[in-house]
Design an enzyme around this catalytic site. Structure first.
Site, mmCIF file in Angstrom:
data_model
loop_
_atom_site.group_PDB
_atom_site.id
_atom_site.type_symbol
_atom_site.label_atom_id
_atom_site.label_comp_id
_atom_site.label_asym_id
_atom_site.label_seq_id
_atom_site.Cartn_x
_atom_site.Cartn_y
_atom_site.Cartn_z
ATOM 1 N N ARG A 53 0.767 -1.148 0.055
ATOM 2 C CA ARG A 53 0.011 0.001 -0.103
ATOM 3 C C ARG A 53 0.945 1.340 -0.007
ATOM 4 O O ARG A 53 1.681 1.476 0.973
ATOM 5 C CB ARG A 53 -0.844 -0.306 1.207
ATOM 6 C CG ARG A 53 -1.762 1.341 1.373
ATOM 7 C CD ARG A 53 -2.874 1.353 0.395
ATOM 8 N NE ARG A 53 -3.571 2.686 0.457
ATOM 9 C CZ ARG A 53 -3.472 3.962 -0.355
ATOM 10 N NH1 ARG A 53 -2.520 3.804 -1.167
ATOM 11 N NH2 ARG A 53 -4.142 4.859 -0.100
ATOM 12 N N HIS A 56 1.882 7.215 1.252
ATOM 13 C CA HIS A 56 0.781 8.198 1.276
ATOM 14 C C HIS A 56 0.651 8.838 2.731
ATOM 15 O O HIS A 56 1.186 8.396 3.565
ATOM 16 C CB HIS A 56 -0.521 7.353 0.861
ATOM 17 C CG HIS A 56 -1.125 6.391 1.716
ATOM 18 N ND1 HIS A 56 -0.337 5.206 1.924
ATOM 19 C CD2 HIS A 56 -2.081 6.372 2.717
ATOM 20 C CE1 HIS A 56 -1.026 4.428 2.980
ATOM 21 N NE2 HIS A 56 -2.089 5.311 3.443
ATOM 22 N N HIS A 58 -2.744 11.046 5.286
ATOM 23 C CA HIS A 58 -4.255 11.514 5.200
ATOM 24 C C HIS A 58 -4.109 12.657 5.753
ATOM 25 O O HIS A 58 -3.638 13.166 6.432
ATOM 26 C CB HIS A 58 -4.832 10.407 5.933
ATOM 27 C CG HIS A 58 -4.747 8.898 5.736
ATOM 28 N ND1 HIS A 58 -5.254 8.406 4.551
ATOM 29 C CD2 HIS A 58 -4.265 7.888 6.354
ATOM 30 C CE1 HIS A 58 -4.895 6.975 4.419
ATOM 31 N NE2 HIS A 58 -4.288 6.858 5.742
ATOM 32 N N GLU A 63 -5.002 7.404 11.509
ATOM 33 C CA GLU A 63 -5.355 5.882 11.100
ATOM 34 C C GLU A 63 -4.922 5.012 12.421
ATOM 35 O O GLU A 63 -3.765 5.074 12.626
ATOM 36 C CB GLU A 63 -4.464 5.612 9.878
ATOM 37 C CG GLU A 63 -4.580 4.262 9.537
ATOM 38 C CD GLU A 63 -3.926 3.724 8.467
ATOM 39 O OE1 GLU A 63 -3.836 4.649 7.200
ATOM 40 O OE2 GLU A 63 -3.056 2.862 8.559
ATOM 41 N N HIS A 101 3.203 7.313 5.467
ATOM 42 C CA HIS A 101 3.428 6.003 5.877
ATOM 43 C C HIS A 101 2.979 4.930 4.488
ATOM 44 O O HIS A 101 2.375 5.536 3.565
ATOM 45 C CB HIS A 101 2.631 5.516 7.152
ATOM 46 C CG HIS A 101 1.042 5.593 6.726
ATOM 47 N ND1 HIS A 101 0.398 6.952 7.041
ATOM 48 C CD2 HIS A 101 0.237 4.997 6.444
ATOM 49 C CE1 HIS A 101 -0.811 6.958 6.659
ATOM 50 N NE2 HIS A 101 -1.074 5.391 6.494
ATOM 51 N N GLU A 124 -10.907 8.138 0.294
ATOM 52 C CA GLU A 124 -9.728 8.223 -0.496
ATOM 53 C C GLU A 124 -9.393 9.438 -1.025
ATOM 54 O O GLU A 124 -8.256 9.552 -1.153
ATOM 55 C CB GLU A 124 -9.956 6.876 -1.500
ATOM 56 C CG GLU A 124 -9.729 5.542 -0.470
ATOM 57 C CD GLU A 124 -8.377 5.617 0.244
ATOM 58 O OE1 GLU A 124 -7.272 6.000 -0.105
ATOM 59 O OE2 GLU A 124 -8.648 5.075 1.164
#
Length: 347
Positions: A53, A56, A58, A63, A101, A124
């Site tokens: 993953r 990226h 947020h 999270e 992360h 997203e």
């Protein structure tokens, strides 16, 4: 009394079509898919060995992750520097809003984990990814920033990668090797499943709050096990919404919202449930085996007001008058917190 006009507090997360790519799979639920879930959003994600993953961050939510099965490693960039950790079943992580992360499956089998975000509107489009960023930056700028030759800068992804296929991390990489002692705690990792739970007749609870896991300032988490026929007693949380992921078993969960408004629904593994802050609720095991669920709260500290403790704090004559009971019956009501109420046959 059940009021069928209330919205549903259940969402069949694992029955939804997933987003898949390069060995990764994700199903998400924000307030757009699950309208009652105003304070917390969530997702179920699976990574095959080596699948990544991508890097990226947020912009609108922190999270919290819980590993259901398999293993993975994370990297995170914080104001204090970078860190890499590995996670196995029962471990949790927490990344504050805005911290970069990535997550990668380390094998030998698929890694399945649940993600919770402290913002029900999180989706997203609130995630910023390295591939998407670089693809919308001129190759000359990328080349100068990363020291890449122009030919390599031009070959970078042309849009968001989201999931990327990679090699399984080599076991000789020390920071990607599972910790020898499950009690080891790092800034972003807490071994919830390795801790001693709160055990009571009828079940058990594992909990991590900001007291045990200091970085998790906006979320706390519990894993709850309930024996057949038992129930997490009627209770409410005075300063947090509750988000539930049903890991194993079958349950009835009911939410009471005042003025005769209540709804009871049936849950199975893979469903998610939601209880707004302050709403009364219970969770009852309706199956033949253990009921096991993951519960997240959008507050770093856990508090619960349980019906048995409330009753026990009041004198019998007051209870008798309030509940229209004989004094002798009121005197037999609980004298302490039950937390989990066992079935009459099990007492």
């Amino acid at each position: 009394m059940i009021n069928p006009t209330l919205p549903s507090f259940r969402y069949r997360l694992e029955q939804q079509p997933p987003h898949t790519s390069c060995g990764g799979l994700v199903r998400g639920a924000s307030v757009r898919q699950f309208p009652v879930s105003q304070g917390i959003a969530g997702a179920s994600m699976c990574l095959q060995p080596g699948c990544l993953r991508e890097l990226h961050w947020h912009t609108t939510a922190a999270e919290l992750g819980y590993v259901v099965s398999g293993s993975c490693r994370t990297t995170v960039l914080s104001p204090d520097g970078a860190a890499t950790d590995t996670f196995g079943p029962g471990d949790i992580w927490y990344f504050p809003r805005g911290w970069g992360h990535a997550i990668q499956g380390t094998g030998p089998s698929e890694c399945h984990f649940i993600l919770m975000f402290d913002n029900g509107a999180f989706a997203e489009d609130h995630t910023l990814s390295i591939s998407d960023w670089l693809s919308h930056t001129s190759p000359a700028v990328v080349s100068q920033n990363l020291g890449l030759g122009m030919e390599w800068a031009a070959k970078l992804p042309k849009g968001e990668t989201y999931f990327a296929e990679g090699a399984v991390p080599h076991a000789s990489f020390a920071r990607a090797t599972p910790w020898a002692k499950p009690t080891h705690l790092t800034t972003h990792r807490y071994p919830l499943g390795a801790r001693q739970p709160r055990r009571v007749p009828g079940g058990a609870q594992w909990t991590a709050t900001a007291d045990e896991f200091p970085i998790s300032t906006t979320m706390s988490v519990s894993v709850l096990e309930i024996e057949p026929g038992a129930m997490r007693e009627l209770h409410w949380h005075p300063h947090a919404d509750e988000w539930q992921y049903y890991l194993e078993g079958a349950a009835e969960m009911a939410v009471y919202w005042g003025i005769g408004h209540a709804v009871a629904e049936q849950f199975v593994a893979g469903d998610i449930g939601y209880v707004p802050m302050g709403a009364g609720h219970y969770i009852r095991n309706t199956g033949s085996g253990i009921l096991r669920l993951l519960i997240g709260f959008n507050n770093g500290h856990y508090h619960s007001h349980d019906l048995s403790a409330w009753v026990a704090s009041n004198p019998p004559d007051l209870l008798a008058a309030n509940l229209s009971l004989p004094r002798t019956v009121a005197e037999a009501l609980p004298k302490e917190t039950l937390f989990i109420a066992r079935s009459p046959d099990a007492r």
